[in-house]
Every structure is written in C-alpha cells, then in structure tokens.
Motif scaffolding. Structure first.
Motif, PDB file in Angstrom:
ATOM      1  N   LEU A   1      -6.131  -2.533  -1.420  1.00  0.00           N
ATOM      2  CA  LEU A   1      -5.108  -2.250  -2.426  1.00  0.00           C
ATOM      3  C   LEU A   1      -5.728  -1.842  -3.755  1.00  0.00           C
TER       4      LEU A   1
ATOM      5  N   GLU B   1       0.824  -1.207   0.000  1.00  0.00           N
ATOM      6  CA  GLU B   1       0.000   0.000   0.000  1.00  0.00           C
ATOM      7  C   GLU B   1       0.856   1.254   0.000  1.00  0.00           C
TER       8      GLU B   1
ATOM      9  N   GLU C   1      -6.848   1.685  -3.526  1.00  0.00           N
ATOM     10  CA  GLU C   1      -5.713   2.612  -3.601  1.00  0.00           C
ATOM     11  C   GLU C   1      -5.286   2.837  -5.041  1.00  0.00           C
TER      12      GLU C   1
END
Length: 277
Positions: free
Chosen positions: A155, A129, A158
C-alpha cells in the motif's frame, strides 16, 4: 429402453490419472477448503463466501487496473478501454453479491457476529489498494495493515505511484493545456476538483471527434466510478438493513462511516465539468 448417454463416445476425456483436471487447474481443493465457520450458525457460511468471492473479484480488478495504468503510460491507450470496461463489469458483479447477502436478517447475523472479533471489510487490503490506485489516497488507511509488513509495504508503494487518474491527466496534457500544479501534485493526497483541469476536459467534450481517444477514456473512467458508487451505496443499504446503526466490528461508525464514503469523488473533474458544458 434408450441407453444412458456416454460422453466418452463423443470424445470427452474421462480419465485424469496423472493428467490435469478442472479441479487441478483451478486449485479447487484449496479454494473450497478455505471456508471455516467459527460457529454453528447456518448463515455464517454465506457471510464467509460473500466476502471471499468479493476478494477474488477485487483481485481481478487490481489485475486489470494495474494493466490499464501501464497501458495509459504507453504509446497506444485504446487497449486500456477494454480493461476499464471490465473493471466496471466486475463492480456490477460485486453489486449483485449484496443482493445475496441481504437475504440474511438481523436475527441471522446476531447468531454469529461475535465470532468475527474485530475483523471487518474495512481492513480489506485489496479494497484499499483499489482506492489508492484510483486516486483516493489517505495514509491513515495504511495503519490497519501494520501487523502485515507485506500488505503495508504494498500500500505504501502504491501511494508513491501516479494514480490511474494521474496517468489520464498526463495523456490529456499531451494534447491540451493542463495546469502544472495538477500534474505535479502530492500523490499521497486524494484528487481535488480543479477548474483548470475541468477546462481541459471540457475542450475534449466539446469536440469529441477531434479528441476521440481522450473522450472515450474519460467516459470509461466515469463508467467505472458510476459502478463503484453503486457498490458503495449498496454496501450502506445492506449494512443498515442487517445491523441498523450499530458500530462496525472493526470499530468504525458502521453506517455513518459508509455514508461519509458516499461523498468521496474519485475523478471529481469529470463529474464537475458536466455542469459547465
């Protein structure tokens, strides 16, 4: 004979029945009961504590990086400088931790390496991350977390957000011309060197007093990557010192994989422009 010092006489709190203590506040019972070696090897505890403390530092790094990104999207960007400086110091701490792990010899490691199974730092969701947040994005790196929908979802989410460097470029574009392609790039891909972006940053570097906030932001990002690179280098050195060129427990090439990661640039424009100044 002098009586033993009693802190209570100076006002120190000594009774915590029904009150919050240091151990309570920090949740130390859970933290200190989280080390469960699977072998009788002396050095396995070192290995576990090294990686657990690294994950705690990375948790703080993510806290600071998320806040820094949000701040760069706000009206006043200067508070982000302290957050980024703190992340650099966090990676300095992570760097020092390798010195402790390097006291473990190859002979020490072989006494418990088999207990690791296929587990590996390569599978650290927090580390991944951090890389994604900084802009080094690769969808293939989400796959090791497919067995954990919560981690995989975090993830993937993100990957859809602007990276920290994307936010820096958006601030830069408010003051100097930045190529539109750089601002509307595919966020799932890592940053690549861009001549137009380097020219924009070069304008800032040629007149720091006029663009002081952007100048300081750029240097804080370079500081961060500097410490991040040192962490990667120390990782390679430690792994080679302990296992040589063996394949990693997670299946990577070990040292060969880590050396390849040394070539990754998080903020390439901020490094490449230096040659042109």
């Amino acid at each position: 004979m002098t009586d033993a010092y009693d802190p209570a006489k100076d006002g120190a709190q000594m009774s915590f029945d029904g009150r919050m203590s240091y151990t309570d506040y920090l949740g130390l019972d859970a933290v200190l009961d989280a080390q469960h070696p699977l072998s009788s090897a002396h050095d396995e505890l070192l290995f576990i504590v090294q990686h657990q403390t690294s994950e705690l530092w990375m948790r703080l790094a993510l806290h600071e990086l998320h806040a820094a990104r949000a701040t760069l999207s706000g009206a006043e960007i200067r508070p982000a400088f302290k957050m980024l400086a703190r992340v650099s110091r966090i990676f300095e701490q992570l760097n020092s931790a390798w010195d402790v792990l390097r006291t473990m010899t190859p002979s020490d490691y072989t006494t418990f390496r088999e207990t690791l199974g296929q587990s590996s730092g390569f599978q650290s969701a927090q580390y991944r991350e951090i890389e994604f947040l900084l802009g080094n994005r690769n969808s293939a790196m989400v796959k090791p977390h497919a067995h954990r929908p919560d981690l995989m979802g975090r993830l993937e989410a993100e990957m859809e957000k602007p990276s920290l460097y994307d936010c820096a470029l958006m601030r830069l574009a408010q003051v100097v011309a930045v190529p539109e392609d750089a601002l509307s790039r595919d966020r799932t891909k890592p940053h690549q060197p861009d001549e137009g972006v380097q020219a924009a940053w070069a304008e800032v570097y040629r007149d720091p007093s006029r663009y002081w906030d952007l100048y300081e932001l750029a240097e804080k990002l370079v500081d961060l990557e500097d410490y991040f690179r040192r962490w990667r280098f120390n990782h390679v050195t430690t792994v080679e010192r302990v296992i040589g060129l063996k394949r990693g427990t997670g299946g990577t090439g070990g040292v060969s994989y880590l050396k390849r990661m040394l070539e990754v640039e998080l903020f390439p424009d901020l490094w490449h422009l230096r040659t042109k100044l």
